[in-house]
Design an enzyme around this catalytic site. Sequence first.
Site, PDB file in Angstrom:
ATOM      1  N   ASP A 106       0.855  -1.194   0.000  1.00 52.52           N
ATOM      2  CA  ASP A 106       0.000   0.000   0.000  1.00 52.52           C
ATOM      3  C   ASP A 106       0.886   1.238   0.000  1.00 52.52           C
ATOM      4  O   ASP A 106       1.909   1.300   0.682  1.00 52.52           O
ATOM      5  CB  ASP A 106      -0.910  -0.005   1.240  1.00 52.52           C
ATOM      6  CG  ASP A 106      -2.050   0.977   1.103  1.00 52.52           C
ATOM      7  OD1 ASP A 106      -3.213   0.530   0.957  1.00 52.52           O
ATOM      8  OD2 ASP A 106      -1.792   2.197   1.144  1.00 52.52           O
ATOM      9  N   ILE A 107       0.458   2.244  -0.744  1.00 51.99           N
ATOM     10  CA  ILE A 107       1.254   3.469  -0.877  1.00 51.99           C
ATOM     11  C   ILE A 107       1.278   4.277   0.427  1.00 51.99           C
ATOM     12  O   ILE A 107       2.201   5.075   0.645  1.00 51.99           O
ATOM     13  CB  ILE A 107       0.711   4.320  -2.055  1.00 51.99           C
ATOM     14  CG1 ILE A 107       1.774   5.253  -2.590  1.00 51.99           C
ATOM     15  CG2 ILE A 107      -0.559   5.055  -1.678  1.00 51.99           C
ATOM     16  CD1 ILE A 107       1.425   5.875  -3.931  1.00 51.99           C
ATOM     17  N   GLU A 146     -12.542   3.203  -1.317  1.00 52.40           N
ATOM     18  CA  GLU A 146     -12.198   4.355  -2.149  1.00 52.40           C
ATOM     19  C   GLU A 146     -11.796   3.961  -3.561  1.00 52.40           C
ATOM     20  O   GLU A 146     -11.962   4.759  -4.485  1.00 52.40           O
ATOM     21  CB  GLU A 146     -11.093   5.164  -1.475  1.00 52.40           C
ATOM     22  CG  GLU A 146     -11.580   5.711  -0.136  1.00 52.40           C
ATOM     23  CD  GLU A 146     -10.828   6.930   0.334  1.00 52.40           C
ATOM     24  OE1 GLU A 146      -9.666   7.072  -0.058  1.00 52.40           O
ATOM     25  OE2 GLU A 146     -11.431   7.705   1.096  1.00 52.40           O
ATOM     26  N   VAL A 147     -11.217   2.779  -3.726  1.00 50.70           N
ATOM     27  CA  VAL A 147     -10.790   2.357  -5.063  1.00 50.70           C
ATOM     28  C   VAL A 147     -11.761   1.276  -5.550  1.00 50.70           C
ATOM     29  O   VAL A 147     -11.911   0.236  -4.900  1.00 50.70           O
ATOM     30  CB  VAL A 147      -9.344   1.817  -5.047  1.00 50.70           C
ATOM     31  CG1 VAL A 147      -8.936   1.375  -6.441  1.00 50.70           C
ATOM     32  CG2 VAL A 147      -8.381   2.879  -4.518  1.00 50.70           C
ATOM     33  N   HIS A 155     -10.066  -5.125  -3.505  1.00 47.32           N
ATOM     34  CA  HIS A 155      -8.743  -5.296  -2.902  1.00 47.32           C
ATOM     35  C   HIS A 155      -8.930  -5.774  -1.473  1.00 47.32           C
ATOM     36  O   HIS A 155      -9.818  -5.308  -0.758  1.00 47.32           O
ATOM     37  CB  HIS A 155      -7.912  -4.010  -2.942  1.00 47.32           C
ATOM     38  CG  HIS A 155      -8.644  -2.785  -2.501  1.00 47.32           C
ATOM     39  ND1 HIS A 155      -9.602  -2.164  -3.281  1.00 47.32           N
ATOM     40  CD2 HIS A 155      -8.572  -2.054  -1.360  1.00 47.32           C
ATOM     41  CE1 HIS A 155     -10.072  -1.119  -2.643  1.00 47.32           C
ATOM     42  NE2 HIS A 155      -9.471  -1.027  -1.465  1.00 47.32           N
TER      43      HIS A 155
HETATM   44  P1  5GP Z   1      -9.885   1.402   0.360  1.00 42.22           P
HETATM   45  O1  5GP Z   1     -10.151   2.585   1.214  1.00 42.22           O
HETATM   46  O2  5GP Z   1     -10.480   1.537  -1.022  1.00 42.22           O
HETATM   47  O3  5GP Z   1     -10.210   0.099   1.027  1.00 42.22           O
HETATM   48  O4  5GP Z   1      -8.305   1.329   0.210  1.00 42.22           O
HETATM   49  C1  5GP Z   1      -7.592   1.865  -0.864  1.00 42.22           C
HETATM   50  C2  5GP Z   1      -6.121   1.744  -0.530  1.00 42.22           C
HETATM   51  O5  5GP Z   1      -5.387   1.950  -1.713  1.00 42.22           O
HETATM   52  C3  5GP Z   1      -5.621   2.754   0.503  1.00 42.22           C
HETATM   53  O6  5GP Z   1      -5.059   2.078   1.616  1.00 42.22           O
HETATM   54  C4  5GP Z   1      -4.604   3.577  -0.286  1.00 42.22           C
HETATM   55  O7  5GP Z   1      -3.499   3.964   0.510  1.00 42.22           O
HETATM   56  C5  5GP Z   1      -4.208   2.632  -1.392  1.00 42.22           C
HETATM   57  N1  5GP Z   1      -3.767   3.293  -2.618  1.00 42.22           N
HETATM   58  C6  5GP Z   1      -4.395   4.318  -3.249  1.00 42.22           C
HETATM   59  N2  5GP Z   1      -3.725   4.658  -4.362  1.00 42.22           N
HETATM   60  C7  5GP Z   1      -2.658   3.818  -4.437  1.00 42.22           C
HETATM   61  C8  5GP Z   1      -1.592   3.681  -5.370  1.00 42.22           C
HETATM   62  O8  5GP Z   1      -1.491   4.397  -6.370  1.00 42.22           O
HETATM   63  N3  5GP Z   1      -0.666   2.722  -5.120  1.00 42.22           N
HETATM   64  C9  5GP Z   1      -0.754   1.903  -4.025  1.00 42.22           C
HETATM   65  N4  5GP Z   1       0.220   0.998  -3.886  1.00 42.22           N
HETATM   66  N5  5GP Z   1      -1.743   2.011  -3.116  1.00 42.22           N
HETATM   67  C10 5GP Z   1      -2.689   2.955  -3.321  1.00 42.22           C
END
Ligand code: 5GP
Length: 125
Positions: free
Chosen positions: A39-40, A105-106, A110
């Site tokens: 994760d970034i 968010e994505v 995942h």
């Molecule tokens: P969500 O909130 O959708 O469950 O988690 C999305 C995750 O994706 C977050 O923990 C965020 O830090 C990670 N993330 C967002 N953009 C990127 C990216 O460009 N690269 C990586 N490696 N992680 C990302």
Amino acid sequence: MPIDPTLPYDDSNIFAKILRREIPCNAVYEDEHALAFHDIAPQAPVHILVIPKKAYVSWDDFSANGSAEEIAGFVRAVGHVAREQGLVVRGYRLLANVGRNGGQEVPHLHVHLFGGGPLGPMLTR
Ligand code: 5GP
């Protein structure tokens, strides 16, 4: 901003771009079903994301529409990454946020894999 999980898959999302190698990631594992990368913005000493190779918006989409082979392959990949990262003996946590209430968010499924130290309570409010 959390996604609307009822919308169709949007292939401009960041993880689709990572799968197409349009943007880089720090990968730790890949097979025909899954890609795993750091994760970034890590929220634990180890914070890895495991994503299916195919286009699924969320756990809801995947569990309803994924083939048995895809689901088995993905679940095995998550377990494999945890073992390969040495997380099993001390334990780890899996998390999949789904939709607005989940804070997803994505809009590409995942699974967050957290480990490397005590992770604290499951949820903080
Ligand atoms: P969500 O909130 O959708 O469950 O988690 C999305 C995750 O994706 C977050 O923990 C965020 O830090 C990670 N993330 C967002 N953009 C990127 C990216 O460009 N690269 C990586 N490696 N992680 C990302």
